[in-house]
Design a protein around this motif. Structure first.
Motif, PDB file in Angstrom:
ATOM      1  N   THR A  24       0.828  -1.206   0.000  1.00 56.92           N
ATOM      2  CA  THR A  24       0.000   0.000   0.000  1.00 56.92           C
ATOM      3  C   THR A  24       0.866   1.260   0.000  1.00 56.92           C
ATOM      4  N   ARG A  61      -2.232   5.979  -3.551  1.00 54.62           N
ATOM      5  CA  ARG A  61      -1.506   5.424  -2.409  1.00 54.62           C
ATOM      6  C   ARG A  61      -0.641   6.476  -1.722  1.00 54.62           C
ATOM      7  N   TYR A 111      -1.817   4.564   6.012  1.00 55.18           N
ATOM      8  CA  TYR A 111      -2.651   3.401   6.313  1.00 55.18           C
ATOM      9  C   TYR A 111      -2.060   2.631   7.492  1.00 55.18           C
ATOM     10  N   SER A 125      -7.300   1.599   0.542  1.00 57.19           N
ATOM     11  CA  SER A 125      -5.857   1.813   0.636  1.00 57.19           C
ATOM     12  C   SER A 125      -5.125   1.310  -0.601  1.00 57.19           C
TER      13      SER A 125
END
Lengths: 238, 329
Positions: A86, B73, B78, B48
């Motif tokens: 991510t 991103r 996150y 995410s």
């Protein structure tokens, strides 16, 4: 690219922090040292590292999967793959970073064995060129095996599975190429032999640096890494 | 700032999240509530960029999480539910590593790491190995890594799970501080947490969004007239002049009254519900009790809680689609 280098740096450092790196290093140097002492360092033997490189192929078969087994499989097992995937980092950067970190560690593994070359050179009667060529060949071979190990690590969810997967894949390919080449009829045997990294390494250790060999090692490594990227990307869709 | 448009994700044919749509404007702090397995983590993973949605789309600061995943991103900090970290790394070098991955310019890297260390009160452990830290400190490392690159959006999956009450209070204070600079979506089980920290609550159960409102409005809607509790006994002797239930039932605005509990020494606890549009009846109750010779030791109005609402929403979700999930295409 800077992300890939950062990942490579972290990966390289983790070998020394995690203990596995030291274990692999110790084992490799022990086996390589024994091979050198028993095989090469005896009266009447030619002052060359050819035997060492021939054995090096077999060592790499076990060492490369051990180096690469942690790379992606451990991230999957511990869940750190999630913060990694991510982050704004491409899947290629992740795979390349892991691979380069392993390749740097492989160079550290091989470096102490330069001592053997130094011993032979000091005894004399030998030439440094074939040794350098041999090292290049052995490193390229290790890098190829490492790419296969990285692919298995991308597919597996545990280090053990990644190690065994890579080991069996490499053993299978080795026997398919070498033994298959011996058994196959005329035009096919050459194709199979051409696919055996081990035979190409033999050329290197004779001091022959054939650009076809270099292209072969780099192309196959690149192809395996591409598959690893696909395997990693496929996680998102599973 | 964050838009989810009919987000759906299924795993081997079973939908974990179905048609989740919501929009979070800049600077809002939103609580994401739901029982385990409701689809919170799956939704957050889609936002995410970890999981692509099976259908629907999400955008972060205008960037699509799939088509423009790289930019999306970059705009997200996150914190995952399990908060996995590399135990062998030291706190500071881990944060520096994350800063590099987020392409924080080299000149600012050291400064942003120090800033994150300070904000998350990690300065005194910055040289420690992450594996040697307590759970609370590890959680802060995860949070520090999430805010390092000053993302406009923070997605925090259970930032307070596994922490002790003091650490929860600390994290809550930190979150409120962060809310000023970031748009925050946080999931949690802890309802008082949401009431105190969040501007808005989204409730999800069985993969569908069940409610989306401010905590106050949700309560208002769920509990338009919370019941009254009155505990009393006859003031003198043991001969009451009237049945207390009848007295209270006669008051205007009372819908129903019942004895919740009676003790052997004469105290009776009544639960009285008022009509939805009735005014505050506490004064009327006090007068009535005194006029009929009752002694009151407790008189209060039940305060509405998210807890009750939450369990009702979830119950309804389970009753509503008790039928087996149809596999999505």
């Amino acid at each position: 690219m800077s992300a890939a280098l950062a990942l490579a740096r972290r990966e390289f450092a983790s070998f020394f922090r995690a203990g596995v790196g030291w274990a692999v290093l110790t084992l490799f140097l022990l086996l390589a040292g024994a091979a050198f002492a028993i095989g090469t360092l005896r009266p009447g033997a030619p002052a060359s590292l050819r035997d060492f490189f021939a054995l090096g192929h077999w060592l790499m078969l076990f060492i490369a999967p051990a180096v690469s087994m942690r790379s992606l499989a451990e991230e999957t097992r511990s869940g750190t793959i999630e913060p990694l995937m991510t982050a704004p980092v491409s899947d290629w950067s992740i795979v390349l970073g892991k691979y380069l970190g392993g390749a740097a560690f492989l160079a550290v593994l091989l470096a102490p064995t330069a001592l053997y070359a130094a011993v032979l050179l000091s005894i004399g009667g030998t030439d440094a060129a074939p040794m350098l060529a041999g090292y290049l060949g052995l490193y390229l071979l290790g890098a190829l095996y490492l790419a296969a190990g990285t692919l298995c690590s991308a597919l597996a969810s545990s280090q053990a599975a990644a190690f065994l997967g890579a080991l069996f894949l490499l053993l299978f390919l080795r026997f398919a190429a070498v033994q298959g080449g011996a058994a196959a009829p005329a035009p096919f045997d050459r194709v199979l032999y051409a696919l055996a990294p081990e035979l190409r390494l033999a050329d290197f250790s004779k001091g022959v640096i054939d650009s076809a060999h270099i292209v072969f090692f780099l192309a196959v490594s690149g192809w395996l890494l591409t598959l690893a990227v696909v395997a990693l990307a496929s996680r998102r869709w599973r | 700032m964050l838009v989810a448009d009919r987000l759906t994700r299924s795993f081997s044919g079973v939908a974990a999240v179905r048609d989740a749509s919501f929009e979070i404007p800049r600077g809002q702090i939103v609580g994401f509530l739901g029982p385990n397995g409701a689809g919170k983590t799956t939704t957050m993973r889609m936002l995410s960029g970890f999981l692509p949605p099976s259908s629907g789309r999400a955008t972060i600061a205008g960037f699509d999480t799939v088509d423009d995943s790289f930019h999306a991103r970059r705009c997200v900090g996150y914190l995952t539910e399990a908060n996995p970290l590399y135990p062998e790394m030291r706190v500071r070098s881990y944060l520096a590593h994350r800063a590099t991955l987020y392409a924080v310019p080299r000149r600012e890297r050291s400064h942003s790491v120090d800033r994150a260390l300070e904000r998350c009160r990690l300065a005194d452990v910055r040289r420690k190995r992450i594996g040697a830290l307590s759970k609370g400190y590890r959680q802060r490392v995860g949070l520090a890594a999430a805010i390092l690159h000053k993302p406009p959006v923070l997605i925090l999956d259970e930032p307070t799970s596994g922490l002790d009450p003091a650490q929860i209070a600390e994290t809550r204070a930190l979150l409120r501080e962060l809310a000023g600079e970031h748009t925050v979506l946080l999931s949690t089980h802890i309802l008082p947490e949401v009431e105190r920290t969040c501007d808005r609550v989204i409730v999800i159960a069985r993969g569908r969004i069940r409610a989306d409102d401010t905590p106050a409005d949700l309560l208002e809607r769920s509990h338009p007239s919370p019941p009254y509790i009155v505990e009393l006994r006859p003031a003198s002797g043991d001969d009451p002049r009237a049945e207390p239930l009848d007295i209270f039932r006669a008051i205007r605005g009372v819908a129903s009254a019942q004895v919740e509990r009676a003790t052997p020494d004469g105290w009776r606890r009544l639960l009285i519900s008022a009509a939805p549009d009735a005014p505050d009846l506490r004064e009327a109750f006090a007068h009535a009790a005194r006029d009929h010779g009752f002694l009151v030791r407790e008189l209060r109005r039940e305060s509405a809680s998210l807890e009750g609402l939450f369990s009702r929403l979830i119950e309804r979700a389970y009753e509503g689609d008790a039928a087996p999930e149809e596999p999505s295409p």
